[in-house]
Design a protein around this motif. Structure first.
Motif, PDB file in Angstrom:
ATOM      1  N   ASP A 216       0.804  -1.228   0.000  1.00 39.55           N
ATOM      2  CA  ASP A 216       0.000   0.000   0.000  1.00 39.55           C
ATOM      3  C   ASP A 216       0.833   1.273   0.000  1.00 39.55           C
ATOM      4  N   GLY A 217       2.153   1.117  -0.039  1.00 44.67           N
ATOM      5  CA  GLY A 217       3.027   2.292  -0.049  1.00 44.67           C
ATOM      6  C   GLY A 217       3.416   2.781   1.331  1.00 44.67           C
ATOM      7  N   SER A 218       2.947   2.088   2.373  1.00 40.28           N
ATOM      8  CA  SER A 218       3.289   2.503   3.732  1.00 40.28           C
ATOM      9  C   SER A 218       4.625   1.943   4.198  1.00 40.28           C
ATOM     10  N   GLN A 219       5.183   0.965   3.420  1.00 37.06           N
ATOM     11  CA  GLN A 219       6.504   0.465   3.800  1.00 37.06           C
ATOM     12  C   GLN A 219       7.510   1.613   3.706  1.00 37.06           C
ATOM     13  N   ALA A 220       8.470   1.614   4.622  1.00 34.59           N
ATOM     14  CA  ALA A 220       9.345   2.775   4.775  1.00 34.59           C
ATOM     15  C   ALA A 220      10.808   2.355   4.784  1.00 34.59           C
ATOM     16  N   VAL A 254      11.166   6.981   5.879  1.00 31.39           N
ATOM     17  CA  VAL A 254      10.259   7.679   4.955  1.00 31.39           C
ATOM     18  C   VAL A 254       9.496   6.631   4.159  1.00 31.39           C
ATOM     19  N   THR A 255       8.170   6.775   4.091  1.00 29.61           N
ATOM     20  CA  THR A 255       7.360   5.806   3.354  1.00 29.61           C
ATOM     21  C   THR A 255       7.520   6.015   1.853  1.00 29.61           C
ATOM     22  N   LEU A 256       7.173   4.976   1.095  1.00 31.90           N
ATOM     23  CA  LEU A 256       7.235   5.090  -0.363  1.00 31.90           C
ATOM     24  C   LEU A 256       6.303   6.181  -0.865  1.00 31.90           C
ATOM     25  N   ILE A 260       7.416   9.323  -3.120  1.00 31.19           N
ATOM     26  CA  ILE A 260       6.768   9.667  -4.395  1.00 31.19           C
ATOM     27  C   ILE A 260       6.370  11.138  -4.399  1.00 31.19           C
ATOM     28  N   GLY A 261       5.850  11.628  -3.277  1.00 31.06           N
ATOM     29  CA  GLY A 261       5.481  13.037  -3.190  1.00 31.06           C
ATOM     30  C   GLY A 261       6.661  13.967  -3.390  1.00 31.06           C
ATOM     31  N   LYS A 262       7.805  13.619  -2.840  1.00 27.25           N
ATOM     32  CA  LYS A 262       9.002  14.454  -3.001  1.00 27.25           C
ATOM     33  C   LYS A 262       9.455  14.478  -4.460  1.00 27.25           C
ATOM     34  N   ALA A 281       9.437 -11.293   0.689  1.00 24.21           N
ATOM     35  CA  ALA A 281      10.869 -11.163   0.997  1.00 24.21           C
ATOM     36  C   ALA A 281      11.267  -9.723   1.316  1.00 24.21           C
ATOM     37  N   ASP A 282      10.370  -8.761   1.084  1.00 21.61           N
ATOM     38  CA  ASP A 282      10.680  -7.364   1.381  1.00 21.61           C
ATOM     39  C   ASP A 282      10.511  -7.081   2.865  1.00 21.61           C
ATOM     40  N   MET A 283      11.274  -6.132   3.366  1.00 24.73           N
ATOM     41  CA  MET A 283      11.116  -5.685   4.754  1.00 24.73           C
ATOM     42  C   MET A 283      10.103  -4.552   4.798  1.00 24.73           C
ATOM     43  N   LYS A 284       9.305  -4.505   5.855  1.00 23.44           N
ATOM     44  CA  LYS A 284       8.289  -3.454   5.988  1.00 23.44           C
ATOM     45  C   LYS A 284       8.934  -2.090   6.222  1.00 23.44           C
ATOM     46  N   VAL A 285       9.929  -2.071   7.118  1.00 20.19           N
ATOM     47  CA  VAL A 285      10.572  -0.812   7.498  1.00 20.19           C
ATOM     48  C   VAL A 285      12.054  -1.078   7.776  1.00 20.19           C
ATOM     49  N   THR A 286      12.909  -0.124   7.422  1.00 23.43           N
ATOM     50  CA  THR A 286      14.305  -0.148   7.861  1.00 23.43           C
ATOM     51  C   THR A 286      14.635   1.194   8.513  1.00 23.43           C
ATOM     52  N   TRP A 287      15.461   1.134   9.548  1.00 21.47           N
ATOM     53  CA  TRP A 287      15.811   2.348  10.291  1.00 21.47           C
ATOM     54  C   TRP A 287      17.116   2.081  11.021  1.00 21.47           C
ATOM     55  N   ALA A 288      18.136   2.857  10.726  1.00 20.08           N
ATOM     56  CA  ALA A 288      19.475   2.617  11.262  1.00 20.08           C
ATOM     57  C   ALA A 288      19.720   3.396  12.544  1.00 20.08           C
ATOM     58  N   ASN A 289      20.268   2.709  13.539  1.00 19.20           N
ATOM     59  CA  ASN A 289      20.929   3.395  14.643  1.00 19.20           C
ATOM     60  C   ASN A 289      22.371   3.653  14.182  1.00 19.20           C
ATOM     61  N   ILE A 290      22.766   4.916  14.110  1.00 16.11           N
ATOM     62  CA  ILE A 290      24.087   5.249  13.571  1.00 16.11           C
ATOM     63  C   ILE A 290      25.023   5.822  14.638  1.00 16.11           C
ATOM     64  N   ASP A 291      24.714   5.538  15.908  1.00 16.18           N
ATOM     65  CA  ASP A 291      25.563   6.050  16.992  1.00 16.18           C
ATOM     66  C   ASP A 291      26.988   5.493  16.896  1.00 16.18           C
ATOM     67  N   LYS A 292      27.115   4.238  16.483  1.00 20.01           N
ATOM     68  CA  LYS A 292      28.446   3.627  16.410  1.00 20.01           C
ATOM     69  C   LYS A 292      29.289   4.294  15.325  1.00 20.01           C
ATOM     70  N   ALA A 293      28.677   4.609  14.186  1.00 22.95           N
ATOM     71  CA  ALA A 293      29.402   5.307  13.118  1.00 22.95           C
ATOM     72  C   ALA A 293      29.875   6.674  13.587  1.00 22.95           C
ATOM     73  N   ALA A 294      29.029   7.343  14.365  1.00 19.21           N
ATOM     74  CA  ALA A 294      29.424   8.658  14.891  1.00 19.21           C
ATOM     75  C   ALA A 294      30.585   8.514  15.872  1.00 19.21           C
ATOM     76  N   ARG A 295      30.548   7.454  16.692  1.00 17.77           N
ATOM     77  CA  ARG A 295      31.569   7.273  17.721  1.00 17.77           C
ATOM     78  C   ARG A 295      32.902   6.815  17.136  1.00 17.77           C
ATOM     79  N   LEU A 296      32.866   5.816  16.260  1.00 14.89           N
ATOM     80  CA  LEU A 296      34.102   5.235  15.734  1.00 14.89           C
ATOM     81  C   LEU A 296      34.662   5.993  14.529  1.00 14.89           C
ATOM     82  N   LEU A 297      33.785   6.517  13.705  1.00 18.20           N
ATOM     83  CA  LEU A 297      34.214   7.122  12.437  1.00 18.20           C
ATOM     84  C   LEU A 297      34.024   8.632  12.390  1.00 18.20           C
ATOM     85  N   GLU A 298      33.358   9.188  13.427  1.00 16.01           N
ATOM     86  CA  GLU A 298      32.970  10.604  13.396  1.00 16.01           C
ATOM     87  C   GLU A 298      32.161  10.905  12.144  1.00 16.01           C
TER      88      GLU A 298
END
Length: 328
Positions: A216-220, A254-256, A260-262, A281-298
């Motif tokens: 339905d386009g709500s996957q994000a 961000v949903t599909l 599309i609106g953008k 086989a598709d995932m409904k939603v993906t969302w990254a915690n990026i604290d480790k990238a900020a800590r290790l890689l700045e």
């Protein structure tokens, strides 16, 4: 062997979206790059050649047309060049196609990775950076953090990337290879893959063709601009021992339909949407915690989705009629 080869970087899959931008940024920094690619036809080779032609025009870039599944070719490559770091960004990607043709995913993503690790071990390359995927996090609580168990892949593609991660850990433990695994979250940008939503939606809306949406386009998705991904990939080449690091937008997904609106606003055209059943086989939603990238890689992403979509639409328009002829 030229003296400068001792400081060269190997970039596999160099005609791909992420690898080509990674090579670009390395060259910008004065790092000689040896790029390899087999130019397979999973998607339109014309787009791969478009990216590769730009790299070939740059000083310090050397292209070697080999397949990382070909062990003798990989061995020859490492015999002829000394690499300070190997960025393994070559992969068979795409969740749905991996269900139709799983063998090629394992031959490239697993056997190919093994060939590289063996060559790295024998030739003393100090650093290995492996591209992996947010698809491993299926069914886990969000935002996804690197310490979550990723033992329930929903596709052969995700399973093959898990296997390549495990191989990298084994070679780190046995032979002391310094390994960074970067898990990417929905990468898009100029000259992006034509099998992914951003390219397809821009093309279909611009040409007035119906958009094909599964569900339905709500996957994000946690959309991440390619330059941010390439920068984070290079940042991950610092000595870390063995680390798995998320590289993603890190904002609310961000949903599909929002995406599309953008795109509609950038093109000043309205989409016609055709809905199809959601693919299991598709995932409904993906969302990254990026604290480790900020800590290790700045590292943090710098390009907003609105700005990234604007740049991608600009590339599409600037490259017409070529962009309109790419097979999707």
């Amino acid at each position: 062997m030229e003296d400068e080869s001792a400081s060269s970087a190997l970039v596999t899959g160099c005609a791909g979206l992420i690898a080509s931008r990674t090579a670009d940024l390395l060259l910008d920094a004065g790092v000689p790059v040896v790029g390899v690619d087999n130019l397979n036809d999973y998607y339109d080779v014309a787009l791969k050649l478009h990216r590769l032609d730009r790299l070939r025009s740059r000083k310090g870039f050397t292209f070697v047309g080999i397949d990382i599944e070909d062990k003798p070719a990989v061995d020859k490559l490492f015999s002829e060049h000394a690499f300070s770091v190997a960025y393994n960004l070559a992969a068979r990607a795409g969740v749905r196609y991996s269900i139709e043709n799983p063998h090629v995913y394992f031959s490239t993503n697993v056997v190919g990775s093994l060939n590289l690790l063996e060559a790295i071990r024998r030739h003393g390359t100090k650093k290995y950076v492996l591209a992996s995927t947010s698809s491993l996090y299926a069914g886990q609580p969000m935002p996804f953090i690197e310490t979550l168990p990723v033992n329930t892949p929903l596709s052969p593609y995700a399973a093959s990337k898990k296997a390549s991660e495990v191989l990298a850990y084994t070679y780190h433990q046995l032979f002391g290879i310094d390994v960074s695994i970067v898990r990417y979250f929905t990468v898009y940008g100029p000259a992006g893959r034509p099998d992914m939503s951003v390219f397809r939606f821009i093309r279909w809306i611009d040409q007035g063709d119906p958009i094909q949406v599964y569900g339905d386009g709500s996957q994000a998705r946690d959309f991440t601009y390619v330059d941010d991904i390439a920068r984070g990939t290079i940042d991950a080449s610092r000595p870390l021992g063995y680390e798995i690091i998320n590289l993603g937008g890190g904002n609310n997904p961000v949903t599909l339909l929002e995406l599309i609106g953008k795109i509609e606003r950038q093109l000043d055209k309205e989409a016609v949407i055709q809905h199809h059943p959601f693919h299991r086989a598709d995932m409904k939603v993906t969302w990254a915690n990026i604290d480790k990238a900020a800590r290790l890689l700045e590292w943090r992403p710098e390009v907003s989705l609105d700005d990234g979509i604007a740049r991608t639409v600009r590339w599409y328009r600037d490259n017409l009629p070529f962009a309109a002829k790419i097979k999707v």
